[in-house]
Enzyme design. Sequence first.
Site, PDB file in Angstrom:
ATOM      1  N   TYR A  31       0.863  -1.185   0.000  1.00 26.65           N
ATOM      2  CA  TYR A  31       0.000   0.000   0.000  1.00 26.65           C
ATOM      3  C   TYR A  31       0.897   1.232   0.000  1.00 26.65           C
ATOM      4  O   TYR A  31       1.964   1.247   0.624  1.00 26.65           O
ATOM      5  CB  TYR A  31      -0.907  -0.007   1.240  1.00 26.65           C
ATOM      6  CG  TYR A  31      -1.704   1.249   1.470  1.00 26.65           C
ATOM      7  CD1 TYR A  31      -2.850   1.514   0.717  1.00 26.65           C
ATOM      8  CD2 TYR A  31      -1.314   2.178   2.431  1.00 26.65           C
ATOM      9  CE1 TYR A  31      -3.583   2.667   0.932  1.00 26.65           C
ATOM     10  CE2 TYR A  31      -2.046   3.324   2.656  1.00 26.65           C
ATOM     11  CZ  TYR A  31      -3.189   3.569   1.903  1.00 26.65           C
ATOM     12  OH  TYR A  31      -3.908   4.718   2.108  1.00 26.65           O
ATOM     13  N   ASP A  32       0.453   2.251  -0.716  1.00 27.00           N
ATOM     14  CA  ASP A  32       1.229   3.488  -0.796  1.00 27.00           C
ATOM     15  C   ASP A  32       0.278   4.669  -0.705  1.00 27.00           C
ATOM     16  O   ASP A  32      -0.796   4.666  -1.311  1.00 27.00           O
ATOM     17  CB  ASP A  32       2.023   3.540  -2.107  1.00 27.00           C
ATOM     18  CG  ASP A  32       2.977   4.729  -2.136  1.00 27.00           C
ATOM     19  OD1 ASP A  32       3.223   5.293  -1.045  1.00 27.00           O
ATOM     20  OD2 ASP A  32       3.459   5.092  -3.230  1.00 27.00           O
ATOM     21  N   SER A  33       0.669   5.655   0.096  1.00 26.43           N
ATOM     22  CA  SER A  33      -0.106   6.879   0.265  1.00 26.43           C
ATOM     23  C   SER A  33       0.861   8.006   0.565  1.00 26.43           C
ATOM     24  O   SER A  33       2.040   7.762   0.846  1.00 26.43           O
ATOM     25  CB  SER A  33      -1.130   6.716   1.402  1.00 26.43           C
ATOM     26  OG  SER A  33      -0.476   6.652   2.643  1.00 26.43           O
ATOM     27  N   ASP A  70     -11.682   7.498  14.414  1.00 26.86           N
ATOM     28  CA  ASP A  70     -11.629   7.291  12.961  1.00 26.86           C
ATOM     29  C   ASP A  70     -11.997   5.848  12.643  1.00 26.86           C
ATOM     30  O   ASP A  70     -11.263   5.128  11.962  1.00 26.86           O
ATOM     31  CB  ASP A  70     -10.238   7.622  12.429  1.00 26.86           C
ATOM     32  CG  ASP A  70     -10.222   7.742  10.906  1.00 26.86           C
ATOM     33  OD1 ASP A  70     -11.311   7.896  10.316  1.00 26.86           O
ATOM     34  OD2 ASP A  70      -9.132   7.679  10.313  1.00 26.86           O
ATOM     35  N   CYS A  80       2.305   7.319   4.293  1.00 24.54           N
ATOM     36  CA  CYS A  80       3.167   6.183   4.613  1.00 24.54           C
ATOM     37  C   CYS A  80       3.129   5.185   3.469  1.00 24.54           C
ATOM     38  O   CYS A  80       2.295   5.275   2.563  1.00 24.54           O
ATOM     39  CB  CYS A  80       2.720   5.509   5.910  1.00 24.54           C
ATOM     40  SG  CYS A  80       1.067   4.784   5.831  1.00 24.54           S
ATOM     41  N   THR A  81       4.042   4.219   3.556  1.00 25.95           N
ATOM     42  CA  THR A  81       4.115   3.113   2.610  1.00 25.95           C
ATOM     43  C   THR A  81       4.183   1.819   3.400  1.00 25.95           C
ATOM     44  O   THR A  81       4.974   1.711   4.346  1.00 25.95           O
ATOM     45  CB  THR A  81       5.350   3.237   1.703  1.00 25.95           C
ATOM     46  OG1 THR A  81       5.332   4.496   1.043  1.00 25.95           O
ATOM     47  CG2 THR A  81       5.364   2.120   0.668  1.00 25.95           C
ATOM     48  N   VAL A  82       3.363   0.854   3.005  1.00 24.02           N
ATOM     49  CA  VAL A  82       3.287  -0.423   3.717  1.00 24.02           C
ATOM     50  C   VAL A  82       3.906  -1.500   2.828  1.00 24.02           C
ATOM     51  O   VAL A  82       3.547  -1.631   1.649  1.00 24.02           O
ATOM     52  CB  VAL A  82       1.830  -0.780   4.072  1.00 24.02           C
ATOM     53  CG1 VAL A  82       1.784  -2.102   4.837  1.00 24.02           C
ATOM     54  CG2 VAL A  82       1.199   0.328   4.893  1.00 24.02           C
TER      55      VAL A  82
END
Length: 1347
Positions: free
Chosen positions: A606-608, A724, A611-613
């Site tokens: 996952y990338d945002s 959240d 952060c990056t997972v």
Amino acid sequence: MQPNQLKRPSLNHRFEPYTLKHLTICKRCEKEIIGVSNSAQICYSCKNIYHTRCCKEIETKKLELICLGPPKKIKTVWKIALIPSLFKSLFSKSKVIVNYSQQLINEKTFTLEAIKIWVDVMRVDNDRYIQITKYYDIFDEEVFNYIINMIIEKDINLPMVNIEFPVDLHSSVQQNQYINDQAVSQEQKQQQQQLQQQLILQQQQQQQLQQQQLNESYDNSTINNLNYSNDISNAFSPRSVFSALELSSNAQVMNALELSVPFNEDDNNDDSTLSASTYNRRNSNKNKNSNKNNTSSSSSAPASASSSKHSNLNESFSSSTTAAAIVNNIDNSNNSNNLAALSPRSTASTTTTTTTTTTTTSPKSNNHHHHQHHHQNSKSRKPSTIIINKKKIKSPKNKSSKRYMLTEQYKWSTQMIGLQILYRILFNEKNMIHFLNDKFMAPLAVLYPILINRLKAISLGSDNNNNNNNNNNNNNNNSNNNNNNNNEDFKLLSINCKLLISILNRMLDFETLIPLFFTNKVIESIAKVNSDRESLRGKLSKDEFEVMDRVVLLLGKYFHLEPYHSLIERRPEWIDMIINYSVEHKVGILHHEITRNEVKINVEIYDSPLCTVYSGVYNGMDVAIKEFSQDGMGFDWVSFYKEITIVSASQHPKVIKCYGAHTKNTNKPFIVTELCSRGTISNALNQIRKTTGQPPAIPLIVHMAIDAAQSLEFIHSKNIIHRDVKGNNFLVNENWEVKLIDFGVSRFVEARLGYTIVGTPNYMACELFNGQPYHQPADVFSFGVVLWEMFTQDTPYKNLTRIEQALFVQSGGRPTIPPTVPTTIANLIESCWVQTPHLRPTFTEILKVFYSLLTPPPDNEHLVPVVTRLFNSSIIQLKILKYLDTNTLLNCGLASRQLRYNLYNGISMEKKTFSNFWIKLMNFSKSKFRYELLSPSERKNDSTGSSPIIMCIQPFSPNSQSKNNNNNKNHHSDDIIDDDDDDDDDKTYPSLVIPFSASSPTLNINSENKNNNNVNEDKTSDTSSNSNNNNNNNNNNNNNNNNNNNNNNNNNNSNNNNNNNNLRQNQFLGNDLNKSQDNNQLMDGSGGRRDRSRSKSRSRSASPSNNHLHDKSLMGLLSSSQTSEIGDNNTNNNSDNEVDNNNNNNNNNNNNNNNNNNNNNNNNNNNNNNNNNNNNNNNNIDNNNNNKDNNNILSSENNNNTTVIEQQQQQQNVTNNNSNEPKNSNNEPKNSNITNNIVNPNVFTTTTTTTTTTRTTTTTVYDGTGTLNNLLFKINDGGIISSDSSNSLSDPESEEYSMPIKRSSSIRSPGPVSAISPLFKSLSPNLSPIVPNIINGYSFENTSACD
């Protein structure tokens, strides 16, 4: 020593950091080193202590300070007779009694009553002895107890200071006591109000004549009403009594209350203590001033040399009934007479008296007054009048009266004296023994929050530096005086608070007593004050806040250890403090630090922008690595540390498991968590629809919803609001378990509700759109939207913009629930997003709805779900304790949570099964502390106590998956004196539960015991032989029996009787085993055919040596083999011979041969002995035959259950039997295979063996489905238990079977996990004999520590 060796350069100093435990003076700058800040260095050559800054100056500037090497040891011997000198040296520095310390305290007058009167009368608000006197290494217990009572009793027990005097006092002093006793009467309150009104009118109309008016008012109202006599005995105030009187050895001092404080002309910061020189100077000034103003008459008689010593300090006094200052007109004729009457040693002298006035002058006199103060601050002083400031401090009894009972301030001064003495003792092991008493520790800790609350109640104001304003306006004068009094009280209280927290801080240096600090409220009190530290800004010093931070670090250090974890977890405010500390100092104190080399990054998941997972591998496990960039958008170290601290503090089976984080020396920190391969909830459910073409099953969705609700219920129980809650913050692992993630915006519930709008708009509650305060029901609203998503696989509000969505939700609009959703679930969703927050259900109520769908009420009331049976039965709870270190606990399963809950209840609640749990833990820590005081030679000779070993559980250790060190260590045995008179086995406690465990006494085999007639020799040899081989055991037993036969024939006769009894015992044992086979309960995991050592432990446990036969036999099933205490000879003979008979079960022929050989030797020695031994052998043969029949029955029924390892053991036994022949022809015992130290198997110790084997046992466990599943447990040499449902052996070195116990130098190896079984006997000593029938299907294999 040569001169060149004496003068060594500064480079020879070996400076190292040093933690101060007492007041110390720097060797270089000769200034005090504050013990709280711990900024000190010590030279280990000369043992001198320096400031850290002084050490740097010595090294940088190369100052040549002489290092003389280690100092000479001077042994100081203190005796009770020297304690008066201690008090005399302490208080002789006081400015109040400079000339009178010798008369007050000496060897003749040293009593607690004398100290009590003396110390209570003393006033040392700001005294010089604080910096001058040393710390004391002597503290008598009686004096220590008195000082503690002096500190705590007036706040904890008594509201006011009350002193009982041993003898009658002077009549005038009794009148003064009457004034104090009547201080709170209602009549005097009315008189005070009248006097205040009269004074205001008189001050406005006649300012110049106010002195005469005040004198007339006092003479008419106060003196005449109370028969107040004007003599020298009235000077009884704490500040002036020693300046006015010379006390003889048997004189009694009156504790009177002074309610008006004179303005200190010498020092504005010290208006409560007076020195002798100050008194003489002030007295002379008052004499001159009185002669100048002609306000009083004085005699012309010359003063003698002692007149200054006995002269009266003319302070004005006032009871609490008067608001104005009281003018004392003392008659000259009465002064000398009363002085001589009270003080026999004093000489007759005349005293010049003055009249002290309180005036409010005109502007002209204001200038004159200002001129006087100007000269008073210069070197040459001119006479001046004394301004007496009226005390106006709020009374705790009556706040509206604006009066102040001086007992409160007087009491605080008494506390300060006691705290100063207590602060000055050396906090070493010798003095810390006095603090082991909870009777003193708990009140001393509770006193700190009380003083802090008083400190918070005081409102600080600016000091009054301009006296002109006071004289111009009476109202301003009153308010400014109030501020001055408040500042004085604040100063006094702040000293007490700092002294008290410094004392508590020094106690925390002894981490051995940490369990004691959790019990006696030391940690609780400091943490309570720390939780309200924002309101104490500006009122507490930096050092005090550092002590509070130290307590927070202590909580973080013990957070992952039981039973402290359960205690801390029950206090959400403590966890809140840990999180706030991490955020404030940008440091993590709960997580495990992981380096980048320890993880292997595979692919990106996952990338945002935030952060990056990645998926990766850590310690052999598939993990998820959430990496941040310091230069990335929205990254904040504060939020990062907050997230990892909350995740580490919120470990739960349904919360994402955090293995650690990388935070040090990096620009790209990351967090390592467990991997959830199926992604978010929506992705996992959509994947089912894509692969199968059908919607997900309703039961699957319900199970996933239960997991999500359980995670939110857990964090709400810790007073955390997630803020959240959405579908993307729930991940699904390979087993379809839902885990809660993303604590970045979570926060703990505070006193005030939050107004910050945080969250995702699609899931936000209506109160957040309206800007209203929100609480935990906001998470319930968001969870209702998540449920709608799970059961519809759709997106809410997908056709609305953000603004339209906000308006729609505020107006009460909600997404439409389709008819495919079950009715119960639809009603639950609607109740979750109700407009009114307090009408929404809690997550506990939500879970009840889901549980009713999965487990409806059974038709038969006896059919209870397995989980209910598991955690409602105390017997089964005890059985589960045996598996504390299985993978279930490592994965934080339901059993782990429930077990830790039970352990916490055992500590904090009064239960019969846990009645002495925490008390024994306290005794262990105290015993360890006292044991450390002994010298090495004393420890060897000490037979009463020894050092317990620290052993704690780490259920949520960040590195719990690391490999385990299977190093067997020989541990010394411990013998702790237990004050409780319980059962015989009270000395064995659950070492995995108690942080400080102790083993049982060690049995040593000495050469002098060879010819001893005691049966303990047989028992010792039998037990030691278990670790090697069984045939040698038989030889040793027979040889020892021969020795006993040669020594005494009666001994053999008793053995004959015991052997006859053993026949019936073995018959009972065989019947019991047959019954267990009929009930399908595998008493031994090997199907009944066991090695000798295990049959030994089994038979000894089942020994019917007393009336509790069934209890003992059940204990043999639940616990490991235990070495009971030596009782009478008959009981010991029974148990020993029974073991011998059971040892003969495998090799009857060899045993008979050995017996015959030994009998031949006995025949050569004595015919009588030969006959007795033959009888013994015959009995043994009968017993062996009987046991052989029983074993044949068992073996015939369980031939198919014999494992490969048991066959190998049988072959090895046959080989050993063939090769083992009696080689010792003498009558001495064969000690080749006897170990020197036999450790009690109840404790975590293992016996060294020549070969390392891995055995498998089959255990039958009921899983609640109506069938019995066989779980294969594997136990290797390190005591590691692993489970495998496939009944196949796996690698004992694999990481997934590691134990969660952290290894350190101070924690010993736990050994076999089944050694926890002694807990069963200590928790439930009286088990029901019908328990095996109740818990059908729940049979657990006993694993001995000696196996």
